[in-house]
Design a protein around this motif. Structure first.
Motif, PDB file in Angstrom:
ATOM      1  N   GLU A   2       0.807  -1.183   0.015  1.00 25.03           N
ATOM      2  CA  GLU A   2       0.178   0.107   0.038  1.00 25.03           C
ATOM      3  C   GLU A   2       0.902   1.348   0.145  1.00 25.03           C
ATOM      4  OE1 GLU A   2      -2.814   0.177   3.167  1.00 25.03           O
ATOM      5  OE2 GLU A   2      -4.052  -1.473   2.144  1.00 25.03           O
ATOM      6  N   TYR A   3       0.377   2.281  -0.770  1.00 28.58           N
ATOM      7  CA  TYR A   3       1.299   3.400  -0.880  1.00 28.58           C
ATOM      8  C   TYR A   3       0.652   4.520   0.203  1.00 28.58           C
ATOM      9  CZ  TYR A   3       2.976   2.039  -5.431  1.00 28.58           C
ATOM     10  OH  TYR A   3       3.313   1.398  -6.537  1.00 28.58           O
ATOM     11  N   LEU A   9      -0.099   9.316  -7.098  1.00 29.71           N
ATOM     12  CA  LEU A   9      -0.261  10.077  -8.212  1.00 29.71           C
ATOM     13  C   LEU A   9      -1.366  10.475  -8.603  1.00 29.71           C
ATOM     14  CD1 LEU A   9       2.231   7.796 -10.130  1.00 29.71           C
ATOM     15  CD2 LEU A   9       2.998   9.904  -9.067  1.00 29.71           C
ATOM     16  N   MET A  10      -1.516  11.282  -9.494  1.00 30.07           N
ATOM     17  CA  MET A  10      -2.713  11.696 -10.033  1.00 30.07           C
ATOM     18  C   MET A  10      -3.480  10.893 -11.147  1.00 30.07           C
ATOM     19  SD  MET A  10      -1.897  15.956 -10.403  1.00 30.07           S
ATOM     20  CE  MET A  10      -3.519  16.353 -11.175  1.00 30.07           C
ATOM     21  N   PRO A  68     -14.263  12.881  -4.996  1.00 30.59           N
ATOM     22  CA  PRO A  68     -13.002  12.476  -4.874  1.00 30.59           C
ATOM     23  C   PRO A  68     -12.724  10.958  -4.679  1.00 30.59           C
ATOM     24  CG  PRO A  68     -13.802  14.310  -3.188  1.00 30.59           C
ATOM     25  CD  PRO A  68     -14.755  13.508  -3.893  1.00 30.59           C
ATOM     26  N   VAL A  69     -11.703  10.303  -5.390  1.00 31.05           N
ATOM     27  CA  VAL A  69     -11.552   9.021  -5.319  1.00 31.05           C
ATOM     28  C   VAL A  69      -9.984   8.739  -5.044  1.00 31.05           C
ATOM     29  CG1 VAL A  69     -13.353   8.347  -6.750  1.00 31.05           C
ATOM     30  CG2 VAL A  69     -11.385   8.777  -7.747  1.00 31.05           C
ATOM     31  N   SER A  70      -9.580   7.443  -4.646  1.00 30.82           N
ATOM     32  CA  SER A  70      -8.127   7.260  -4.480  1.00 30.82           C
ATOM     33  C   SER A  70      -8.000   5.678  -4.097  1.00 30.82           C
ATOM     34  CB  SER A  70      -7.774   7.984  -3.224  1.00 30.82           C
ATOM     35  OG  SER A  70      -8.554   7.408  -1.971  1.00 30.82           O
ATOM     36  N   SER A  71      -7.067   5.431  -4.217  1.00 28.63           N
ATOM     37  CA  SER A  71      -6.635   3.713  -4.089  1.00 28.63           C
ATOM     38  C   SER A  71      -5.152   3.856  -3.385  1.00 28.63           C
ATOM     39  CB  SER A  71      -6.497   2.844  -5.504  1.00 28.63           C
ATOM     40  OG  SER A  71      -6.086   1.669  -5.402  1.00 28.63           O
ATOM     41  N   ARG A  72      -5.297   3.023  -2.305  1.00 25.79           N
ATOM     42  CA  ARG A  72      -3.992   2.915  -1.681  1.00 25.79           C
ATOM     43  C   ARG A  72      -3.016   1.777  -2.284  1.00 25.79           C
ATOM     44  NH1 ARG A  72      -2.980   4.933   3.325  1.00 25.79           N
ATOM     45  NH2 ARG A  72      -4.821   6.047   4.524  1.00 25.79           N
ATOM     46  N   SER A  77      -4.955   9.143  -6.747  1.00 25.43           N
ATOM     47  CA  SER A  77      -5.946   9.947  -6.377  1.00 25.43           C
ATOM     48  C   SER A  77      -6.607  10.890  -7.095  1.00 25.43           C
ATOM     49  CB  SER A  77      -5.815  10.562  -5.043  1.00 25.43           C
ATOM     50  OG  SER A  77      -4.670  11.534  -5.063  1.00 25.43           O
ATOM     51  N   GLY A  78      -7.460  11.444  -7.225  1.00 26.23           N
ATOM     52  CA  GLY A  78      -8.177  12.508  -8.277  1.00 26.23           C
ATOM     53  C   GLY A  78      -9.738  12.474  -8.019  1.00 26.23           C
ATOM     54  N   GLU A  79     -10.274  13.096  -8.783  1.00 30.00           N
ATOM     55  CA  GLU A  79     -11.829  13.293  -8.820  1.00 30.00           C
ATOM     56  C   GLU A  79     -12.425  12.668 -10.239  1.00 30.00           C
ATOM     57  OE1 GLU A  79     -12.638  17.408  -6.575  1.00 30.00           O
ATOM     58  OE2 GLU A  79     -12.782  17.325  -8.698  1.00 30.00           O
TER      59      GLU A  79
END
Length: 220
Positions: A2-3, A9-10, A68-72, A77-79
């Motif tokens: 996991e980051y 990054l975008m 807003p969304v993201s992934s570990r 991440s981004g929208e």
């Protein structure tokens, strides 16, 4: 693995990386950017799509903008421009809403559908984030193109998922090394907003070192 959030990054970088790895590095590693008519038009389209305070309900569909969304796991991440939640028999529960819903991301783009896959890959990256956030499976998404005023449906296939995962791993490697790939001129260079920064034509000339060596040899 996991980051950490500082290493995210975008999501939007996916399309830059697919279009040209050097362009991605100039924007995301070296923090350089240049606008042209294409980027300005695209930004105006996104402003129209984005209203973070607006959630609509149309019959059995809930529409959320600028989510807003993201992934570990992927370190991104981004929208999402728009995420539609469609009522279904087998889906997820949403707070303050009855029933079950499927998740459907919609990306807004200026222009018309492309023969290349950079736009599709951005939707797939959004879908992977949504899957992690909502613990569900996202089977489809869409891209709305401003020139045609139509949606193009995207199937989130295993092949596209694998391509995005491999691309993101490569992007993280480049970013960690602060690496900017060398120029590889192609016909897409003319449409690039960074061509005056990238200077692809200089790749056809000799390097400074080679030039000096040649001049020294001439004087001997």
């Amino acid at each position: 693995m996991e980051y950490a959030e500082d290493d995210y990054l975008m999501i939007s970088g996916i399309q830059h990386f697919k279009f040209c790895r050097r362009q991605w590095a100039l924007i995301h590693v070296e923090q350089q950017w240049a606008e042209n008519v294409h980027t300005v038009t695209g930004e105006l389209m996104h402003k129209k799509a984005h209203d973070p305070y607006l959630t609509e309900k149309r019959k059995d569909t809930i529409i959320v903008r600028a989510l807003p969304v993201s992934s570990r796991e992927l370190g991104i991440s981004g929208e999402c421009d728009v995420v539609e939640f469609h009522k279904c028999e087998d889906g997820i529960q949403l707070h303050e809403h009855r029933g079950l819903y499927s998740v459907f991301p919609v990306e807004y783009k200026k222009g018309k559908p492309k023969l290349t896959e950079e736009d599709k890959l951005q939707v797939v990256a959004q879908a992977l984030c949504l899957e992690e956030m909502f613990s569900t499976r996202v089977a489809q998404g869409a891209i709305f193109y401003g020139e045609t005023r139509r949606r193009e449906q995207i199937e989130i296939t295993e092949e596209l998922r694998e391509e995005v995962i491999h691309m993101l791993a490569e992007m993280h490697q480049y970013y960690a090394r602060k690496y900017t790939p060398k120029v590889k001129p192609s016909k897409v260079c003319n449409a690039c907003s960074l061509k005056d920064i990238c200077l692809p034509k200089l790749n056809k000339t000799v390097s400074v070192k080679t030039y000096i060596e040649q001049r020294l040899e001439e004087e001997e």
